[in-house]
Design an enzyme around this catalytic site. Structure first.
Site, short mmCIF file in Angstrom:
data_model
loop_
_atom_site.label_atom_id
_atom_site.label_comp_id
_atom_site.label_asym_id
_atom_site.label_seq_id
_atom_site.Cartn_x
_atom_site.Cartn_y
_atom_site.Cartn_z
N GLU A 251 8.33 39.42 35.14
CA GLU A 251 8.21 38.02 35.56
C GLU A 251 7.23 37.38 34.61
O GLU A 251 6.08 37.82 34.51
CB GLU A 251 7.73 37.94 37.01
N CYS B 272 2.11 30.38 36.91
CA CYS B 272 3.37 30.38 36.16
C CYS B 272 4.28 29.27 36.65
O CYS B 272 5.13 28.79 35.93
CB CYS B 272 4.05 31.74 36.33
N GLY C 100 3.35 38.73 33.49
CA GLY C 100 2.43 38.25 32.46
C GLY C 100 3.20 37.37 31.49
O GLY C 100 4.21 36.76 31.86
N SER C 101 2.74 37.36 30.24
CA SER C 101 3.34 36.43 29.29
C SER C 101 4.69 36.95 28.78
O SER C 101 4.96 38.15 28.74
CB SER C 101 2.38 36.22 28.12
N LYS D 181 -2.10 49.02 35.17
CA LYS D 181 -2.99 48.44 34.16
C LYS D 181 -3.26 46.98 34.55
O LYS D 181 -2.45 46.10 34.28
CB LYS D 181 -2.32 48.51 32.79
N GLU E 69 4.73 26.92 27.00
CA GLU E 69 3.83 27.11 28.14
C GLU E 69 2.39 26.98 27.65
O GLU E 69 1.97 27.71 26.75
CB GLU E 69 4.04 28.49 28.76
P1 NAD Z 1 -0.72 38.54 29.42
O1 NAD Z 1 0.69 38.77 29.04
O2 NAD Z 1 -1.68 38.14 28.38
O3 NAD Z 1 -1.32 39.85 30.11
C1 NAD Z 1 -0.64 40.47 31.18
C2 NAD Z 1 -1.01 41.94 31.20
O4 NAD Z 1 -0.42 42.56 30.05
C3 NAD Z 1 -2.50 42.22 31.12
O5 NAD Z 1 -2.81 43.29 31.99
C4 NAD Z 1 -2.69 42.63 29.67
O6 NAD Z 1 -3.81 43.45 29.45
C5 NAD Z 1 -1.40 43.38 29.44
N1 NAD Z 1 -1.01 43.55 28.03
C6 NAD Z 1 -1.30 42.76 26.98
N2 NAD Z 1 -0.72 43.24 25.88
C7 NAD Z 1 -0.04 44.36 26.22
C8 NAD Z 1 0.78 45.29 25.54
N3 NAD Z 1 1.04 45.15 24.24
N4 NAD Z 1 1.31 46.32 26.23
C9 NAD Z 1 1.07 46.45 27.55
N5 NAD Z 1 0.31 45.58 28.26
C10 NAD Z 1 -0.23 44.56 27.60
O7 NAD Z 1 -0.69 37.46 30.62
P2 NAD Z 1 -1.91 36.82 31.42
O8 NAD Z 1 -2.62 35.86 30.50
O9 NAD Z 1 -2.71 37.83 32.14
O10 NAD Z 1 -1.12 35.99 32.53
C11 NAD Z 1 -0.58 34.75 32.29
C12 NAD Z 1 0.90 34.83 32.03
O11 NAD Z 1 1.55 35.44 33.15
C13 NAD Z 1 1.54 33.45 31.91
O12 NAD Z 1 2.49 33.47 30.88
C14 NAD Z 1 2.21 33.26 33.26
O13 NAD Z 1 3.28 32.35 33.26
C15 NAD Z 1 2.63 34.64 33.58
N6 NAD Z 1 2.85 34.83 35.01
C16 NAD Z 1 4.14 34.86 35.47
C17 NAD Z 1 4.38 34.99 36.83
C18 NAD Z 1 5.79 35.01 37.37
O14 NAD Z 1 5.98 35.39 38.52
N7 NAD Z 1 6.78 34.62 36.59
C19 NAD Z 1 3.31 35.10 37.71
C20 NAD Z 1 2.01 35.10 37.21
C21 NAD Z 1 1.79 34.96 35.85
#
Ligand code: NAD
Length: 542
Positions: A292, A326, A264-265, A211, A424
């Site tokens: 992560e 991140c 992601g977050s 996804k 963040e």
């Molecule tokens: P996000 O959490 O908003 O989205 C990430 C993914 O999760 C997307 O594909 C989104 O559609 C999906 N998603 C959202 N709600 C969901 C749910 N309830 N169930 C399943 N999937 C769901 O994050 P973003 O805005 O795309 O990315 C930014 C975040 O990612 C920041 O917090 C950043 O720090 C983090 N990040 C971390 C790393 C790392 O290696 N630690 C690397 C890159 C980004």
């Protein structure tokens, strides 16, 4: 009989092209940007290798030119996720039976295709869809993804040290894929991470439901084409686009969920982990969960720091890709003695940064990803400006008229426990706390204890004794710790990346640590001459 691969040689890192004026890569990238700008693909889900155009459509737009639609994708939702799970399960037996080296060859081939004919396609899609500059796209969509694909193949063949086998017995350990499917959920900010999360699981023999983030759908679409061109069998990686919660819910509800590979977050990761916990008795195996997540990454300057190097690291670390990494530097701790010089340097560097459309190659910062991100960041900027404990040090241009341009912004903050040092923001806003030179130890405690995250951090010092002291004091404060360097820009094979505490499970993407999470080892003992008596020698006499 068992799948025991011979080790592959260590690959080199993919060289980063410069895109300097007159270079062949610059011309090729511009041509590809023009080609993809004129294209507006109907981006399908990919289920069992088939393109599926079903579900409510949504536009994919260029963040730096938000009127411009660059693709149309569809929300797959619960039903499409269920179809993806079925397709994955159908492909699983044949894929799991393929030897690791044969699977590795597919991803090595994908790496070579990406280093060659797909390079500018993925770079251009990443620039258009995620508003990366040419250089940021090159290090992400081309080099980092090539490195993930090549290094994972290398690491995967070296994961197991075979156990000892005394005379008459052969002991072996082989790696099996997990039983079921893996859900890969990926963020908008790195094309490399988006490609790596499903690919690393697939390399280990797993089948995947992927996804991608809605705002990364264009580059994800071209990444799928890359895997197809490399010969990935149908159904191994199934792609469901659109909103995440319903896809997540469908996968969490399946007894065959074998793992979640998430970046992601923190909020979304915690909801997935909670979902697994609530249904734990319903799964065939305990799902492996790798996440992560967010960061509040620090730069700490000791009074002995080289101020010029510090200023460059802060500006690059905080503002490249508009702070949407991140690992971005978002809080800094600076001694009073260095502040006057640093303040001037920061103001002059920020004044140099060009903010604008990324097809102008002089641009240092493109736009932030979407309207929601812009509004959130502009809200922070306005509140910080109105906050008596914050002083504006530097600010670049902000505008959302044509694109979502958030300018580089720095505040000096009097309260070291201010929300700016804890939460963040994921944008180009840097907070700086100036401490008394005599209070180095207290300032190190602030670094360690102020934010719930522990992803990256950097210290600047010319004092070797202090470097080793701080590395120890801040041992748990960052999974990736830098000395006299910015906290961003980890390279696969060189600095395995990830963090702990609120930043994730610290399974180090692009390393053996991560790959092992996607394998289920099996131990096989063979005895050449089995015993023929039940009683042991000690039992023969009273
Ligand atoms: P996000 O959490 O908003 O989205 C990430 C993914 O999760 C997307 O594909 C989104 O559609 C999906 N998603 C959202 N709600 C969901 C749910 N309830 N169930 C399943 N999937 C769901 O994050 P973003 O805005 O795309 O990315 C930014 C975040 O990612 C920041 O917090 C950043 O720090 C983090 N990040 C971390 C790393 C790392 O290696 N630690 C690397 C890159 C980004």
């Amino acid at each position: 009989m068992l799948d025991l691969p011979s080790p592959l040689p260590c690959p080199p890192n993919e060289p980063v092209l410069t895109y300097a004026p007159g270079s062949p890569e610059r011309g090729a990238l511009k041509a590809e940007l023009a080609r993809l700008s004129g294209d507006c693909p109907d981006i399908p889900h990919v289920i069992g290798g088939e393109a599926v155009h079903e579900g409510a459509p949504f536009d994919v737009r260029s963040p730096h030119a938000h009127h411009k639609v660059i693709g149309r994708a569809r929300h797959g939702g619960h039903a499409m996720a269920e179809r993806a799970i079925s397709a994955a399960k159908k492909a699983a037996p044949e894929w799991a039976a393929m030897p690791l080296l044969a699977r590795a060859r597919i991803f090595q081939r994908a790496a070579d295709l990406l280093a060659g004919p797909f390079r500018q396609r993925l770079n251009a899609a990443t620039m258009l869809g995620q508003s990366k500059t040419a250089f940021q796209a090159e290090i992400d969509a081309a080099c980092e993804l090539v490195d993930f694909l090549r290094f994972n193949a290398y690491f995967a063949t070296r994961l197991v040290e075979q156990p000892i086998s005394p005379p008459g017995i052969v002991n072996q350990v082989e790696l099996r894929p997990l039983e079921g499917f893996v859900l890969a959920v990926t963020p908008f900010n790195f094309t490399a991470i988006a490609g790596n999360l499903p690919a690393s699981c697939a390399l280990m023999g797993n089948v995947v439901v992927w996804k991608p983030a809605e705002t990364q759908a264009l580059a994800a679409h071209h990444t799928v084409a890359l895997f197809e061109a490399a010969g990935l069998p149908k159904g191994v990686i199934n792609v469901v686009h659109g909103e995440g919660a319903s896809v997540g819910a469908a996968c969490l509800a399946s007894p065959d969920l074998a793992g979640i590979h998430f970046t992601g977050s923190t909020r979304v990761f915690q909801s997935l982990l909670r979902g697994v916990g609530e249904r734990i008795a319903s799964y065939r195996s305990y799902p492996r969960v790798v996440g992560e997540t967010g960061g509040k990454d620090f730069v700490f300057a000791h009074p002995s720091a080289d101020v010029e190097a510090l200023a460059v690291a802060l500006v690059r670390g905080a503002f490249e890709f508009s702070g949407q990494k991140c690992s971005a530097a978002s809080r800094a701790y600076v001694p009073k003695s260095l502040w006057p010089k640093l303040e001037k340097l920061l103001a002059s560097h920020v004044a140099e940064l060009r903010v604008g459309p990324v097809d102008d190659f002089r641009t240092f910062m493109g736009a932030v990803i979407d309207e929601r991100a812009y509004a959130r960041l502009a809200g922070w900027r306005d509140r910080l400006k109105a906050d008596a404990s914050c002083t504006l040090v530097a600010e670049g241009p902000w505008s959302n008229a044509e694109g979502y341009f958030a300018g580089p912004t720095i505040f000096k903050v009097g309260d070291p426990k201010h929300a700016l040092f804890q939460e963040e923001l994921f944008g180009p806003i840097l907070g700086i706390y100036v401490y008394d030179d005599a209070d180095v130890e207290a300032a190190l405690t602030l670094v360690d204890e102020t934010s719930p995250y522990a992803l990256t951090g950097a210290i600047f010092s010319e004092d070797r004794a202090f470097v080793s002291h701080a590395a120890h004091r801040l041992r748990q404060a960052a999974g990736n710790f830098y000395v006299n360097d910015k906290p961003t820009g980890a390279v696969v094979g060189q600095q395995p990346f990830c963090g702990a505490r609120g930043s994730g499970t610290n399974d180090k993407a692009g390393s053996a640590f991560n790959l092992l999470r996607w394998a289920s080892p099996r131990t096989v003992k063979e005895t050449f001459v089995p015993p023929r008596e039940v009683l042991y020698p000690s039992m023969r006499e009273a």
